[in-house]
Every structure is written in structure tokens, then in C-alpha cells.
Scaffold this motif. Structure first.
Motif, PDB file in Angstrom:
ATOM      1  N   ALA A  18       0.857  -1.187   0.000  1.00 38.20           N
ATOM      2  CA  ALA A  18       0.000   0.000   0.000  1.00 38.20           C
ATOM      3  C   ALA A  18       0.891   1.234   0.000  1.00 38.20           C
ATOM      4  O   ALA A  18       1.036   1.912   1.021  1.00 38.20           O
ATOM      5  N   PRO A  19       1.525   1.542  -1.137  1.00 37.32           N
ATOM      6  CA  PRO A  19       2.429   2.689  -1.171  1.00 37.32           C
ATOM      7  C   PRO A  19       1.660   3.991  -0.973  1.00 37.32           C
ATOM      8  O   PRO A  19       0.495   4.102  -1.342  1.00 37.32           O
ATOM      9  N   MET A  20       2.305   4.948  -0.398  1.00 37.01           N
ATOM     10  CA  MET A  20       1.717   6.269  -0.169  1.00 37.01           C
ATOM     11  C   MET A  20       2.518   7.283  -0.974  1.00 37.01           C
ATOM     12  O   MET A  20       3.748   7.247  -0.973  1.00 37.01           O
ATOM     13  N   LEU A  21       1.837   8.155  -1.607  1.00 34.57           N
ATOM     14  CA  LEU A  21       2.480   9.212  -2.370  1.00 34.57           C
ATOM     15  C   LEU A  21       2.704  10.397  -1.446  1.00 34.57           C
ATOM     16  O   LEU A  21       1.752  10.919  -0.865  1.00 34.57           O
ATOM     17  N   PRO A  22       3.958  10.813  -1.259  1.00 31.56           N
ATOM     18  CA  PRO A  22       4.212  11.974  -0.398  1.00 31.56           C
ATOM     19  C   PRO A  22       3.437  13.194  -0.904  1.00 31.56           C
ATOM     20  O   PRO A  22       3.315  13.408  -2.117  1.00 31.56           O
ATOM     21  N   ALA A  23       2.911  13.980  -0.005  1.00 35.25           N
ATOM     22  CA  ALA A  23       2.077  15.134  -0.361  1.00 35.25           C
ATOM     23  C   ALA A  23       2.766  16.057  -1.361  1.00 35.25           C
ATOM     24  O   ALA A  23       2.114  16.589  -2.260  1.00 35.25           O
ATOM     25  N   LYS A  24       4.084  16.235  -1.244  1.00 38.59           N
ATOM     26  CA  LYS A  24       4.781  17.150  -2.155  1.00 38.59           C
ATOM     27  C   LYS A  24       4.812  16.632  -3.597  1.00 38.59           C
ATOM     28  O   LYS A  24       5.062  17.387  -4.523  1.00 38.59           O
ATOM     29  N   LEU A  25       4.567  15.319  -3.785  1.00 39.16           N
ATOM     30  CA  LEU A  25       4.579  14.756  -5.138  1.00 39.16           C
ATOM     31  C   LEU A  25       3.180  14.631  -5.748  1.00 39.16           C
ATOM     32  O   LEU A  25       3.041  14.243  -6.903  1.00 39.16           O
ATOM     33  N   ILE A  26       2.141  14.943  -4.987  1.00 40.49           N
ATOM     34  CA  ILE A  26       0.775  14.848  -5.516  1.00 40.49           C
ATOM     35  C   ILE A  26       0.550  16.010  -6.470  1.00 40.49           C
ATOM     36  O   ILE A  26       0.649  17.174  -6.076  1.00 40.49           O
ATOM     37  N   PRO A  27       0.276  15.714  -7.743  1.00 38.13           N
ATOM     38  CA  PRO A  27       0.043  16.809  -8.688  1.00 38.13           C
ATOM     39  C   PRO A  27      -1.265  17.534  -8.355  1.00 38.13           C
ATOM     40  O   PRO A  27      -2.216  16.925  -7.890  1.00 38.13           O
ATOM     41  N   SER A  28      -1.293  18.833  -8.587  1.00 44.38           N
ATOM     42  CA  SER A  28      -2.506  19.593  -8.310  1.00 44.38           C
ATOM     43  C   SER A  28      -3.492  19.494  -9.465  1.00 44.38           C
ATOM     44  O   SER A  28      -4.682  19.707  -9.291  1.00 44.38           O
ATOM     45  N   THR A  29      -3.010  19.151 -10.649  1.00 43.98           N
ATOM     46  CA  THR A  29      -3.858  18.991 -11.827  1.00 43.98           C
ATOM     47  C   THR A  29      -3.419  17.745 -12.571  1.00 43.98           C
ATOM     48  O   THR A  29      -2.222  17.528 -12.761  1.00 43.98           O
ATOM     49  N   ILE A  30      -4.388  16.925 -12.971  1.00 46.23           N
ATOM     50  CA  ILE A  30      -4.065  15.759 -13.798  1.00 46.23           C
ATOM     51  C   ILE A  30      -5.028  15.704 -14.964  1.00 46.23           C
ATOM     52  O   ILE A  30      -6.167  16.145 -14.869  1.00 46.23           O
ATOM     53  N   SER A  31      -4.546  15.171 -16.052  1.00 41.38           N
ATOM     54  CA  SER A  31      -5.372  15.036 -17.250  1.00 41.38           C
ATOM     55  C   SER A  31      -6.213  13.770 -17.161  1.00 41.38           C
ATOM     56  O   SER A  31      -6.006  12.934 -16.271  1.00 41.38           O
ATOM     57  N   ALA A  32      -7.132  13.638 -18.088  1.00 36.56           N
ATOM     58  CA  ALA A  32      -7.954  12.424 -18.126  1.00 36.56           C
ATOM     59  C   ALA A  32      -7.083  11.196 -18.363  1.00 36.56           C
ATOM     60  O   ALA A  32      -7.304  10.146 -17.763  1.00 36.56           O
ATOM     61  N   SER A  33      -6.051  11.319 -19.194  1.00 34.47           N
ATOM     62  CA  SER A  33      -5.175  10.168 -19.440  1.00 34.47           C
ATOM     63  C   SER A  33      -4.360   9.824 -18.197  1.00 34.47           C
ATOM     64  O   SER A  33      -4.102   8.655 -17.920  1.00 34.47           O
ATOM     65  N   ALA A  34      -3.958  10.836 -17.424  1.00 31.74           N
ATOM     66  CA  ALA A  34      -3.236  10.560 -16.175  1.00 31.74           C
ATOM     67  C   ALA A  34      -4.154   9.865 -15.176  1.00 31.74           C
ATOM     68  O   ALA A  34      -3.741   8.932 -14.482  1.00 31.74           O
ATOM     69  N   TYR A  35      -5.397  10.289 -15.111  1.00 28.78           N
ATOM     70  CA  TYR A  35      -6.370   9.645 -14.224  1.00 28.78           C
ATOM     71  C   TYR A  35      -6.574   8.186 -14.636  1.00 28.78           C
ATOM     72  O   TYR A  35      -6.607   7.288 -13.795  1.00 28.78           O
ATOM     73  N   ASN A  36      -6.677   7.955 -15.938  1.00 28.37           N
ATOM     74  CA  ASN A  36      -6.823   6.573 -16.430  1.00 28.37           C
ATOM     75  C   ASN A  36      -5.606   5.744 -16.058  1.00 28.37           C
ATOM     76  O   ASN A  36      -5.731   4.571 -15.691  1.00 28.37           O
ATOM     77  N   ALA A  37      -4.408   6.335 -16.149  1.00 23.17           N
ATOM     78  CA  ALA A  37      -3.189   5.615 -15.759  1.00 23.17           C
ATOM     79  C   ALA A  37      -3.223   5.283 -14.275  1.00 23.17           C
ATOM     80  O   ALA A  37      -2.829   4.183 -13.864  1.00 23.17           O
ATOM     81  N   LEU A  38      -3.724   6.205 -13.457  1.00 22.79           N
ATOM     82  CA  LEU A  38      -3.832   5.962 -12.019  1.00 22.79           C
ATOM     83  C   LEU A  38      -4.771   4.798 -11.733  1.00 22.79           C
ATOM     84  O   LEU A  38      -4.468   3.927 -10.916  1.00 22.79           O
ATOM     85  N   MET A  39      -5.900   4.758 -12.412  1.00 21.02           N
ATOM     86  CA  MET A  39      -6.869   3.680 -12.198  1.00 21.02           C
ATOM     87  C   MET A  39      -6.350   2.342 -12.723  1.00 21.02           C
ATOM     88  O   MET A  39      -6.570   1.294 -12.122  1.00 21.02           O
ATOM     89  N   ALA A  40      -5.650   2.384 -13.863  1.00 24.25           N
ATOM     90  CA  ALA A  40      -5.154   1.145 -14.478  1.00 24.25           C
ATOM     91  C   ALA A  40      -3.945   0.594 -13.749  1.00 24.25           C
ATOM     92  O   ALA A  40      -3.826  -0.624 -13.547  1.00 24.25           O
ATOM     93  N   CYS A  41      -3.026   1.472 -13.351  1.00 22.72           N
ATOM     94  CA  CYS A  41      -1.787   1.013 -12.718  1.00 22.72           C
ATOM     95  C   CYS A  41      -1.201   2.147 -11.885  1.00 22.72           C
ATOM     96  O   CYS A  41      -0.509   3.016 -12.419  1.00 22.72           O
ATOM     97  N   PRO A  42      -1.472   2.147 -10.592  1.00 25.96           N
ATOM     98  CA  PRO A  42      -0.948   3.222  -9.734  1.00 25.96           C
ATOM     99  C   PRO A  42       0.578   3.360  -9.806  1.00 25.96           C
ATOM    100  O   PRO A  42       1.102   4.460  -9.675  1.00 25.96           O
ATOM    101  N   TYR A  43       1.275   2.254 -10.032  1.00 25.30           N
ATOM    102  CA  TYR A  43       2.736   2.329 -10.122  1.00 25.30           C
ATOM    103  C   TYR A  43       3.164   3.095 -11.374  1.00 25.30           C
ATOM    104  O   TYR A  43       4.111   3.864 -11.350  1.00 25.30           O
ATOM    105  N   GLN A  44       2.453   2.878 -12.473  1.00 26.63           N
ATOM    106  CA  GLN A  44       2.749   3.613 -13.700  1.00 26.63           C
ATOM    107  C   GLN A  44       2.489   5.110 -13.476  1.00 26.63           C
ATOM    108  O   GLN A  44       3.275   5.958 -13.879  1.00 26.63           O
ATOM    109  N   PHE A  45       1.363   5.408 -12.826  1.00 21.04           N
ATOM    110  CA  PHE A  45       1.051   6.801 -12.525  1.00 21.04           C
ATOM    111  C   PHE A  45       2.163   7.424 -11.683  1.00 21.04           C
ATOM    112  O   PHE A  45       2.622   8.522 -11.963  1.00 21.04           O
TER     113      PHE A  45
END
Length: 183
Positions: A18-45
């Protein structure tokens, strides 16, 4: 008679990472393709969008389906910008204009790649069906409203982080009651 020669202990239970993304690395804006990458493979995101490790671009020798789609979208956006209601123009005129816009849009790709002509031929064969569908849609009260519309949606994550989802809508139609439809 069966005799046990050796025994093996059962493997220990595993825990799903259950990896956690440090707050400083959380993007403030993501595209629809980035969101799809997050849903498909959090590691890829994580690798691509949080760490900024972009995928290397391959040299493109052939026109891809994505390129074909973008060219057709551009043609349709231009056509509907000029003719929001195809019922107001003659069907054969609409077909001639779409064909001319298509040939113009594909010309640069065809100069670099002979496969582009096959994609153009595929699209030209679909134009009569597209226009029939469009005219039936308009007869049902819908008309083209806009194309390639950029939209943002702010969400708040369970951890309280605000993230803006940014995307582009291929097409938005409007009906006589003022309702919108995303196509």
C-alpha cells in the motif's frame, strides 16, 4: 501404506503493498489520461506523473489509429463549426465539403506516409453514414454545440487533497430543451 518423508511449512501470508504518495509529489492537476493511468496502474502513474519519468517517444514511421482519430476529429470540428446544423445544407454539398476538408487534413500525413491514404479512404467511406446519423440526430432535436472543449473538475480526495481533473470533450451537442450531451 503412505509414509511422510518430510514436511513443509505453509508459506506466510502476504500483505498487499500500500504505497503512499508523499504530499509534495501529488500533482494539483491531472489530465484524463493521467487519471486513467492511475486507475489502471498506480505504479505507472507514480513513475510517470509523480516522479516525472516520461515515456520515451518512439520514432513514428506509420500513422497510428490515434493520429487517424485526431485528424477525423479536426475535420468534424471544422465542418460543424461552419455548419452547426447539417439539415440546413444539401446532403451532397455536406458530403463534398466533408470530403474536401478530409483530403486537406490528411494531405500532410499522406506526404510523409503512404499508409495515411488507407486511413483517409476508410474515413471517406464512413462519411455518408456519419451524415445520415447526424441528420437523424438533428431531426430528433439535437445539434452540434462545440468540439474539443477543455473542462476542469476539482475533486477532494479521501485524504483531503484537492486535485483538478483536466480533460477535453470531443464533442458537445445541445437539444431544443437546452440539455447537453457529451459525445
Amino acid at each position: 501404506e503412505v509414509r511422510v518423508v518430510c514436511t513443509i511449512d505453509a508459506p506466510a501470508a502476504t500483505v498487499v503493498p500500500a504505497p503512499m504518495l508523499p504530499a509534495k509529489l501529488i500533482p494539483s492537476t491531472i489530465s484524463a489520461s493521467a487519471y486513467n493511468a492511475l486507475m489502471a496502474c498506480p505504479y505507472q502513474f507514480y513513475a510517470r506523473y509523480a516522479l516525472g519519468l516520461a515515456q520515451l517517444d518512439d520514432v513514428q514511421e506509420e500513422i497510428e489509429k490515434r493520429d487517424y482519430g485526431e485528424l477525423v476529429h479536426d475535420v468534424l470540428a471544422q465542418f460543424h463549426h461552419e455548419h452547426p446544423r447539417t439539415l440546413e445544407i444539401d446532403g451532397s454539398q455536406a458530403q463534398r465539403e466533408l470530403q474536401a476538408l478530409s483530403e486537406q487534413a490528411f494531405s500532410e500525413s499522406m506526404a510523409r506516409n503512404y499508409h495515411a491514404r488507407a486511413w483517409l479512404m476508410r474515413w471517406l467511406a464512413l462519411i455518408p453514414q456519419y451524415l445520415q446519423w447526424q441528420r437523424e440526430r438533428e431531426a430528433g432535436g439535437w445539434s452540434w454545440h462545440t468540439s474539443e472543449a477543455t473542462r476542469d473538475l476539482e475533486i477532494v480526495t479521501a485524504a483531503g487533497h484537492r486535485v483538478t481533473l483536466r480533460g477535453r470533450l470531443d464533442r458537445v451537442d445541445l437539444n431544443v430543451q437546452g440539455d447537453y450531451a457529451v459525445i
